[in-house]
Design a protein around this motif. Structure first.
Motif, mmCIF file in Angstrom:
data_model
loop_
_atom_site.group_PDB
_atom_site.id
_atom_site.type_symbol
_atom_site.label_atom_id
_atom_site.label_comp_id
_atom_site.label_asym_id
_atom_site.label_seq_id
_atom_site.Cartn_x
_atom_site.Cartn_y
_atom_site.Cartn_z
ATOM 1 N N ARG A 226 0.837 -1.202 0.000
ATOM 2 C CA ARG A 226 0.000 0.000 0.000
ATOM 3 C C ARG A 226 0.872 1.251 0.000
ATOM 4 N NH1 ARG A 226 -2.898 -1.326 3.901
ATOM 5 N NH2 ARG A 226 -1.881 -0.162 5.568
ATOM 6 N N ARG A 227 1.986 1.200 0.740
ATOM 7 C CA ARG A 227 2.882 2.355 0.762
ATOM 8 C C ARG A 227 3.444 2.641 -0.629
ATOM 9 N NH1 ARG A 227 4.878 -0.040 5.459
ATOM 10 N NH2 ARG A 227 6.699 -0.832 4.336
ATOM 11 N N GLU A 228 3.642 1.588 -1.393
ATOM 12 C CA GLU A 228 4.228 1.751 -2.719
ATOM 13 C C GLU A 228 3.216 2.253 -3.741
ATOM 14 O OE1 GLU A 228 5.752 -2.080 -3.576
ATOM 15 O OE2 GLU A 228 7.333 -1.996 -2.067
ATOM 16 N N LEU A 229 1.955 2.380 -3.357
ATOM 17 C CA LEU A 229 0.860 2.810 -4.218
ATOM 18 C C LEU A 229 0.582 1.776 -5.306
ATOM 19 C CD1 LEU A 229 1.469 6.633 -4.764
ATOM 20 C CD2 LEU A 229 -0.248 5.541 -3.338
ATOM 21 N N VAL A 230 -0.584 1.198 -5.252
ATOM 22 C CA VAL A 230 -0.980 0.200 -6.245
ATOM 23 C C VAL A 230 -1.613 0.947 -7.404
ATOM 24 C CG1 VAL A 230 -2.261 -1.917 -6.650
ATOM 25 C CG2 VAL A 230 -1.359 -1.433 -4.376
ATOM 26 N N ALA A 231 -0.839 1.134 -8.451
ATOM 27 C CA ALA A 231 -1.284 1.942 -9.589
ATOM 28 C C ALA A 231 -0.816 1.315 -10.890
ATOM 29 C CB ALA A 231 -0.760 3.373 -9.466
ATOM 30 N N CYS A 232 -1.427 1.748 -11.969
ATOM 31 C CA CYS A 232 -1.062 1.276 -13.296
ATOM 32 C C CYS A 232 -1.228 2.426 -14.282
ATOM 33 C CB CYS A 232 -1.939 0.088 -13.711
ATOM 34 S SG CYS A 232 -3.689 0.520 -13.924
ATOM 35 N N TYR A 233 -0.881 2.180 -15.535
ATOM 36 C CA TYR A 233 -1.057 3.171 -16.592
ATOM 37 C C TYR A 233 -2.227 2.765 -17.485
ATOM 38 C CZ TYR A 233 3.722 4.361 -15.191
ATOM 39 O OH TYR A 233 4.842 4.695 -14.475
ATOM 40 N N ALA A 234 -2.713 3.694 -18.263
ATOM 41 C CA ALA A 234 -3.801 3.396 -19.191
ATOM 42 C C ALA A 234 -3.385 2.325 -20.193
ATOM 43 C CB ALA A 234 -4.236 4.671 -19.925
ATOM 44 N N TRP B 2 -5.387 2.326 -8.915
ATOM 45 C CA TRP B 2 -5.480 3.678 -9.462
ATOM 46 C C TRP B 2 -4.753 3.746 -10.809
ATOM 47 C CZ3 TRP B 2 -9.096 5.270 -6.573
ATOM 48 C CH2 TRP B 2 -9.105 5.056 -5.190
ATOM 49 N N VAL B 3 -5.319 4.513 -11.712
ATOM 50 C CA VAL B 3 -4.706 4.722 -13.028
ATOM 51 C C VAL B 3 -4.021 6.084 -13.026
ATOM 52 C CG1 VAL B 3 -5.080 4.816 -15.520
ATOM 53 C CG2 VAL B 3 -6.546 3.359 -14.091
ATOM 54 N N VAL B 4 -2.728 6.115 -13.330
ATOM 55 C CA VAL B 4 -1.966 7.366 -13.340
ATOM 56 C C VAL B 4 -1.279 7.538 -14.687
ATOM 57 C CG1 VAL B 4 -1.557 7.289 -10.845
ATOM 58 C CG2 VAL B 4 0.092 6.222 -12.397
ATOM 59 N N ASP B 5 -0.838 8.772 -14.950
ATOM 60 C CA ASP B 5 -0.042 8.996 -16.156
ATOM 61 C C ASP B 5 1.436 8.859 -15.801
ATOM 62 O OD1 ASP B 5 0.714 11.328 -14.869
ATOM 63 O OD2 ASP B 5 -0.355 12.675 -16.230
ATOM 64 N N GLN B 6 2.304 9.145 -16.751
ATOM 65 C CA GLN B 6 3.737 8.953 -16.547
ATOM 66 C C GLN B 6 4.307 9.850 -15.450
ATOM 67 O OE1 GLN B 6 5.438 6.524 -17.979
ATOM 68 N NE2 GLN B 6 3.654 5.851 -19.148
#
Length: 385
Positions: free
Chosen positions: A325-333, A353-357
């Motif tokens: 969780r600390r590392e942030l569970v995210a991906c790109y489109a 969560w979806v993030v940009d670059q």
């Protein structure tokens, strides 16, 4: 990448269709392997006792059991446990209580205002019987069962509509031959099937879903205009109230603007803001009432960091989840669906969560989204054969 796609066409299409057929032949019972007996609480249990049960079993929801004939089940359901030999009803499951229900109760009107008696208020509220808070969230308003013979696709249809969990009867009565979703059920015991269980199952059969899981997150429509969020300056007390107000299980934490335009007491649109954390109702599982008073005035972001030292994270499994969780569970489109499933299962989160670059928040993918897309793709494969 294009060359790889072209190479898999032709002869490979037949193999993919055959793999798709195999996964579609699976049933609910195939996902129940190694599942333990149902964890439940009696209707007389206090909220403090209920939270202890959640913590001890590392779960986020429990069904509530009561004597038969005294309660109306959630959503009009009649789900009972009966004696295997005589059929006599022993208990009636009257609803489901989740961490969000407890959070909503804690954040009741005019509570958590930061007064001197906050600990006493919380202690009193947490002594309330669990039966008094059934229905505080959407999930508590309904209780579902799924027959072990229900097909994977039918089960996916239920979970793709936002149902997060369903009870599965063990040794159900023979006359109950329905394979769909039931509001009436009698069995000698039950097990629980969740969206996460399904995702783990699909993750374990990734090879049979390769063509589907290679699709990008963008295909899910995860890039959204409105994303409810809180800022890194939002206090825990207000974050809890935000979850209650919007009936959300979790919200992203984004960096506050320097110009001071954000209302840190309310949900804001986090789109195109720097993602720096996540606040979830499940974070409160490791928070003892005695500790909550001192934490209410700090930011929700600081709370998510401090709660990691609670007893909830004493074993290695929980420590790994806290680290994830600390590392942030995210991906790109552009990320493939397989990556989303891998991250959700590994980190045991219900949204990615979806993030940009640049790490700016662009959207969110929930387990409901993933299950819906996979089911739709499997159905399309069937229609194309």
């Amino acid at each position: 990448m294009q060359e790889m796609k072209q190479a898999k066409r032709g002869g490979g299409a037949t193999m993919q269709q055959s793999e798709s057929v195999r996964i579609q032949g699976k049933k609910v019972m195939d996902m129940m392997v190694d599942k333990k007996r149902l964890v439940e609480v009696p209707y007389t249990a206090s909220l403090a006792q209920t939270m202890s049960t959640l913590v001890a079993n590392k779960i986020v929801a429990v069904p509530v059991a009561a004597p038969p004939g005294q309660w109306i089940g959630a959503g009009g359901s009649m789900i009972v446990e009966s004696d295997k030999q005589t059929g006599a009803v022993r208990k009636h499951y009257i609803g489901m209580v989740t961490m969000l229900d407890i959070v909503a109760h804690i954040a009741g009107e005019d509570h958590l205002s930061g007064g001197d008696n906050i600990t006493e208020d919380l202690a009193e509220r947490m002594s309330d019987p669990v039966s008094s808070i059934i229905g505080n969230s959407f999930e508590g308003l309904s209780l579902w069962t799924l027959n072990p013979n229900t097909s994977l696709l039918d089960c996916m249809e239920v979970f793709s509509k936002g149902v997060h969990r369903a009870m599965v009867p063990v040794d159900g009565l023979e006359e109950n031959v329905s394979s769909g979703v039931e509001l009436t059920e009698s069995a000698s015991s039950y097990q629980m099937l969740t969206q996460m269980d399904m995702l783990r199952f699909l993750h374990g059969h990734a090879g049979e879903l390769h063509s589907i899981l290679s699709r990008s997150v963008q295909d899910l429509g995860a890039d959204t205009v409105q994303i409810y969020a809180i800022t890194d300056r939002t206090k825990l007390v207000h974050a809890i109230k935000c979850l209650k107000a919007a009936m959300l299980n979790a919200v992203p934490i984004v960096r506050a603007t320097d110009v001071g335009q954000d209302d840190h007491k309310q949900l804001i649109n986090g789109r195109c803001r720097k993602l720096i954390g996540t606040f979830s109702a499940t974070d409160l599982r490791g928070c003892h009432i005695s500790s909550l008073k001192s934490w209410l005035g700090i930011s929700a972001l600081a709370f998510t960091e401090e709660v990691e030292s609670s007893p909830l994270y004493t074993d290695s499994d929980m420590q790994n989840r806290a680290s994830s969780r600390r590392e942030l569970v995210a991906c790109y489109a552009e990320s493939p669906l397989s990556e989303v499933i891998e991250k959700a299962v590994t980190s045991h989160v219900h949204r990615v969560w979806v993030v940009d670059q640049e790490g700016l928040l662009m959207g969110v993918v929930s387990l409901t989204d993933v299950i819906r897309v996979i089911r739709h793709s499997l159905l399309s494969d069937s229609n194309n054969r």
